[in-house]
Scaffold this active site. Structure first.
Site, PDB file in Angstrom:
ATOM      1  N   ARG A 117       6.121 -13.434   1.237  1.00 54.65           N
ATOM      2  CA  ARG A 117       5.740 -13.742   2.787  1.00 54.65           C
ATOM      3  C   ARG A 117       4.837 -14.910   3.021  1.00 54.65           C
ATOM      4  O   ARG A 117       4.390 -15.222   2.069  1.00 54.65           O
ATOM      5  CB  ARG A 117       5.085 -12.105   3.353  1.00 54.65           C
ATOM      6  CG  ARG A 117       5.582 -10.910   2.935  1.00 54.65           C
ATOM      7  CD  ARG A 117       4.531  -9.846   2.510  1.00 54.65           C
ATOM      8  NE  ARG A 117       5.241  -8.753   1.892  1.00 54.65           N
ATOM      9  CZ  ARG A 117       5.572  -7.605   2.453  1.00 54.65           C
ATOM     10  NH1 ARG A 117       5.466  -7.366   3.826  1.00 54.65           N
ATOM     11  NH2 ARG A 117       6.135  -6.785   1.881  1.00 54.65           N
ATOM     12  N   LYS A 130      10.152   2.315  -0.377  1.00 60.12           N
ATOM     13  CA  LYS A 130       9.123   2.314   0.726  1.00 60.12           C
ATOM     14  C   LYS A 130       8.626   3.562   0.989  1.00 60.12           C
ATOM     15  O   LYS A 130       9.474   4.524   1.269  1.00 60.12           O
ATOM     16  CB  LYS A 130       9.745   1.656   2.077  1.00 60.12           C
ATOM     17  CG  LYS A 130       8.559   1.608   3.119  1.00 60.12           C
ATOM     18  CD  LYS A 130       9.199   0.600   4.309  1.00 60.12           C
ATOM     19  CE  LYS A 130       8.024   0.392   5.376  1.00 60.12           C
ATOM     20  NZ  LYS A 130       8.667  -0.522   6.503  1.00 60.12           N
ATOM     21  N   ASP A 153       1.977 -11.242   7.401  1.00 56.36           N
ATOM     22  CA  ASP A 153       2.595 -10.469   6.323  1.00 56.36           C
ATOM     23  C   ASP A 153       3.663  -9.868   6.391  1.00 56.36           C
ATOM     24  O   ASP A 153       4.634  -9.422   5.646  1.00 56.36           O
ATOM     25  CB  ASP A 153       1.589  -9.409   5.694  1.00 56.36           C
ATOM     26  CG  ASP A 153       1.069  -8.436   7.228  1.00 56.36           C
ATOM     27  OD1 ASP A 153       0.595  -9.048   8.051  1.00 56.36           O
ATOM     28  OD2 ASP A 153       1.334  -7.260   7.102  1.00 56.36           O
ATOM     29  N   GLY A 206       0.803  -1.133  -0.218  1.00 54.20           N
ATOM     30  CA  GLY A 206      -0.020   0.081   0.070  1.00 54.20           C
ATOM     31  C   GLY A 206       0.833   0.963   0.091  1.00 54.20           C
ATOM     32  O   GLY A 206       0.418   2.394  -0.427  1.00 54.20           O
ATOM     33  N   ARG A 207       2.067   1.253   0.269  1.00 53.90           N
ATOM     34  CA  ARG A 207       3.207   2.184   0.191  1.00 53.90           C
ATOM     35  C   ARG A 207       4.416   1.787  -0.275  1.00 53.90           C
ATOM     36  O   ARG A 207       5.335   2.375   0.339  1.00 53.90           O
ATOM     37  CB  ARG A 207       3.129   2.775   1.517  1.00 53.90           C
ATOM     38  CG  ARG A 207       3.410   1.963   2.912  1.00 53.90           C
ATOM     39  CD  ARG A 207       4.000   2.744   3.765  1.00 53.90           C
ATOM     40  NE  ARG A 207       4.157   2.052   5.106  1.00 53.90           N
ATOM     41  CZ  ARG A 207       4.821   2.371   6.048  1.00 53.90           C
ATOM     42  NH1 ARG A 207       5.076   3.600   6.171  1.00 53.90           N
ATOM     43  NH2 ARG A 207       5.021   1.425   7.104  1.00 53.90           N
ATOM     44  N   ASP A 253      10.197  -5.382   7.916  1.00 56.95           N
ATOM     45  CA  ASP A 253       9.316  -4.548   8.432  1.00 56.95           C
ATOM     46  C   ASP A 253       9.359  -3.957   9.968  1.00 56.95           C
ATOM     47  O   ASP A 253       8.888  -4.546  10.825  1.00 56.95           O
ATOM     48  CB  ASP A 253       7.723  -5.010   8.589  1.00 56.95           C
ATOM     49  CG  ASP A 253       6.857  -4.045   7.679  1.00 56.95           C
ATOM     50  OD1 ASP A 253       7.160  -2.822   7.920  1.00 56.95           O
ATOM     51  OD2 ASP A 253       5.984  -4.501   7.221  1.00 56.95           O
ATOM     52  N   GLY A 262      -0.011   6.046   1.105  1.00 58.90           N
ATOM     53  CA  GLY A 262       1.101   5.379   0.468  1.00 58.90           C
ATOM     54  C   GLY A 262       2.561   6.264   0.747  1.00 58.90           C
ATOM     55  O   GLY A 262       3.529   5.964   0.062  1.00 58.90           O
TER      56      GLY A 262
HETATM   57  P1  AMP Z   1       2.565  -2.552   7.897  1.00 62.37           P
HETATM   58  O1  AMP Z   1       2.133  -2.041   9.349  1.00 62.37           O
HETATM   59  O2  AMP Z   1       3.804  -1.656   7.539  1.00 62.37           O
HETATM   60  O3  AMP Z   1       3.280  -3.987   8.217  1.00 62.37           O
HETATM   61  O4  AMP Z   1       1.667  -2.530   6.960  1.00 62.37           O
HETATM   62  C1  AMP Z   1       0.366  -3.081   6.696  1.00 62.37           C
HETATM   63  C2  AMP Z   1      -0.312  -2.971   5.532  1.00 62.37           C
HETATM   64  O5  AMP Z   1      -0.578  -1.350   5.386  1.00 62.37           O
HETATM   65  C3  AMP Z   1       0.238  -3.072   4.316  1.00 62.37           C
HETATM   66  O6  AMP Z   1      -0.355  -3.391   3.358  1.00 62.37           O
HETATM   67  C4  AMP Z   1       0.854  -1.756   4.022  1.00 62.37           C
HETATM   68  O7  AMP Z   1       1.143  -1.453   2.627  1.00 62.37           O
HETATM   69  C5  AMP Z   1      -0.244  -0.894   4.535  1.00 62.37           C
HETATM   70  N1  AMP Z   1       0.291   0.545   4.778  1.00 62.37           N
HETATM   71  C6  AMP Z   1       0.787   0.939   5.793  1.00 62.37           C
HETATM   72  N2  AMP Z   1       1.224   2.362   5.891  1.00 62.37           N
HETATM   73  C7  AMP Z   1       0.415   2.842   4.747  1.00 62.37           C
HETATM   74  C8  AMP Z   1       0.151   3.974   4.253  1.00 62.37           C
HETATM   75  N3  AMP Z   1       0.796   5.159   4.757  1.00 62.37           N
HETATM   76  N4  AMP Z   1      -0.566   4.179   3.148  1.00 62.37           N
HETATM   77  C9  AMP Z   1      -1.142   3.162   2.248  1.00 62.37           C
HETATM   78  N5  AMP Z   1      -1.018   1.761   2.931  1.00 62.37           N
HETATM   79  C10 AMP Z   1      -0.199   1.660   3.924  1.00 62.37           C
HETATM   80 MG    MG Z   2       4.038  -5.051   6.655  1.00 66.60          MG
END
Ligand code: AMP
Ligand code: MG
Length: 484
Positions: free
Chosen positions: A182, A112, A251, A91-92, A261, A125
């Site tokens: 993953r 990222k 994930d 998502g980002r 992560d 994102g």
């Molecule tokens: P994480 O907590 O980094 O493992 O992210 C979990 C999910 O949330 C993943 O699908 C990321 O891509 C999404 N995500 C985290 N932060 C953002 C953001 N700022 N914008 C869009 N998607 C996000």
């Molecule tokens: Mg993650």
């Protein structure tokens, strides 16, 4: 691009069926400005950034310019987040391609914080400077601690603001990984219930990470065993240095066994098995002492995805997979014991080893003693950062350790060498990490670089080490945030 950086792209993941990804470019940023570049890692990758000017490099490492041969995608995946299944995906983050080094090693090059994708849900994102520098310093520290991890090649400011609880500076991290496959990748495919897609990701993963099992009788089962072993080794390593990942959702668990992560992760100072830093982990699901059982739980989710390919007879497949997942416990206990023996400089085995180790941990816990520094003291009795090392119980325990070391049948020198290989002198202590990030956010990167230079040699004595061993400034109720 004018300069020859020696990119050598071969984008195998993007050649898989389009169900695995979305083709999408990074969203251009306003005014990219390089903050930090990992020259050592660039060398390992055979990337030559020496001739490129700073402006061009900044544009390159935000995705404003995409190199020839890249093929930008966002990867699809799912995951159990705090136990609940969700469809996720990059998502980002954007994978711009896979680079092959001169030794033919394959590396994912990922940005990222690179803008919205179809997986962004309500997110923007984007990523903020502090959390990206945090991932940079901690992942590089982990690598130097000899713990498998994704790496950090660069952080570049975007010149844009990101809105969190307050307005922050935007930044993009270039993350390097042996892959971004993953447990959640398999969960995503498994949820689609298409056996051919499952076979595709299985074969792809085996080819990429474990080609040696390709010709075995049951490659699916062998993959499960490999991943169990890799994850078991990884968690033992985390426990060795007091690392708490903080968000062990499926994930965030790689098939390669690399740590991935660095959101709310942090290192434990005072020994307490229940230590949790993440502000959202109210029940302590991902506490220090729960990491092995959570890894096993995640591996069970991985095994579930593989059932249709383990055996045509589903009941039989479930029995086989269950046995393997259950083997994690014994494997973990054995590897943990070996790791703790290494930390104490013990060769061979003795039936009293377990109680010797547990008594030390209990003593640290009861007396609220620092985990890392206690092992430093055991390697060098002159190391007396804390008065508690004069405690009588501890002195008696040390006598037991000495007696056990005598049973090693090797010299003390060898025993010490073993300890020095396994006990870091320095870890990224939370209060020091916060301090250097604050300076960096205010435009002074010097403390960050100085700390980084110590962290990339955690087992070596050098002049700056003692500054980073002190608990002074330590925050008892330190909290971390996901940094999203
Ligand atoms: P994480 O907590 O980094 O493992 O992210 C979990 C999910 O949330 C993943 O699908 C990321 O891509 C999404 N995500 C985290 N932060 C953002 C953001 N700022 N914008 C869009 N998607 C996000
Ligand atoms: Mg993650």
């Amino acid at each position: 691009m004018k300069t020859n950086i020696s990119w050598n792209f071969d984008n195998s993941y993007s050649r898989l069926s389009d169900v695995f990804r979305e083709n999408i470019n990074p969203v251009a940023v306003k005014s990219p400005d390089l903050v930090v570049l990992n020259e050592n890692l660039a060398k390992e990758l055979n990337l030559n950034f020496y001739e490129i000017d700073r402006g061009e490099l900044s544009a390159l490492l935000t995705g404003n310019i995409l190199p020839i041969g890249s093929n930008a995608i966002a990867q699809a995946y799912a995951g159990h987040q705090f136990g609940h299944f969700t469809m996720l995906g990059d998502g980002r983050a954007i994978l711009i391609g896979e680079h092959l080094s001169s030794e033919n090693k394959r590396y994912d090059i990922q940005f990222k914080g690179s803008g919205k994708t179809s997986f962004s849900r309500n997110g923007d994102g984007r990523a903020a400077l502090g959390p990206m520098l945090r991932e940079y310093i901690i992942s590089e520290a982990m690598n130097s601690l000899n713990i498998p991890t994704t790496r950090s090649l660069a952080v570049v400011k975007t010149g844009e603001e990101v809105l969190r609880e307050k307005i922050l500076q935007g930044a993009i991290l270039t993350r390097i990984a042996s892959s971004h496959i993953r447990v959640g990748t398999f969960q995503y495919i498994s949820a689609r219930q298409n056996i051919n897609e499952l076979k595709t990701i299985l074969n792809y993963t085996i080819d990429r990470h474990y080609p040696e099992i390709k010709k075995s009788k049951n490659p699916t089962l062998e993959l499960l065993i490999k991943v169990i072993d890799k994850q078991c080794d990884l968690i033992v390593n985390w426990m060795r240095v007091g690392f708490i990942h903080g968000v062990m959702n499926t994930d965030n668990m790689t098939i390669s066994g690399e740590t991935i992560d660095y959101g709310p992760c942090a290192f434990m100072d005072i020994y307490d098995p229940k230590t949790v830093f993440s502000s959202i982990d109210h029940l302590g699901r991902y506490a220090y002492c729960n990491q092995p059982s959570i890894a096993k739980w995640n591996l069970a989710r991985f095994a579930e995805c593989l059932i249709p390919l383990i055996d045509k007879d589903t009941d039989k497949a479930i029995d086989i997979a269950t046995d393997q997942v259950n083997s994690f416990q014994t494997k973990y206990e054995q590897k943990w014991l070996k790791m703790m023996r290494n930390k104490l400089g013990l060769f061979s085995t003795d039936k009293m080893d377990n109680s010797l180790i547990l008594d030390l941990l209990t003593w640290m816990h009861r007396n609220k003693v620092d985990y890392t520094n206690t092992f430093c003291h055991l390697m060098n009795s002159e190391f007396k950062k804390e008065n508690i090392y004069n405690d009588l119980d501890f002195k008696n325990w040390k006598k037991r350790l000495k007696e056990r070391q005598l049973k090693n049948n090797t010299s003390y020198h060898k025993s010490l060498k073993l300890m020095k290989k396994n006990n870091p002198l320095v870890i990224p202590r939370n209060h020091r990490v916060e301090e250097v990030l604050k300076s960096a956010e205010n435009g002074d990167l010097k403390p960050f670089i100085k700390f980084l230079n110590v962290l990339i040699e955690p087992y070596n004595e050098h002049k700056d080490v003692s500054n980073y061993q002190s608990l002074s400034g330590y925050e008892a109720n330190y909290q971390t945030f996901c940094g999203t």
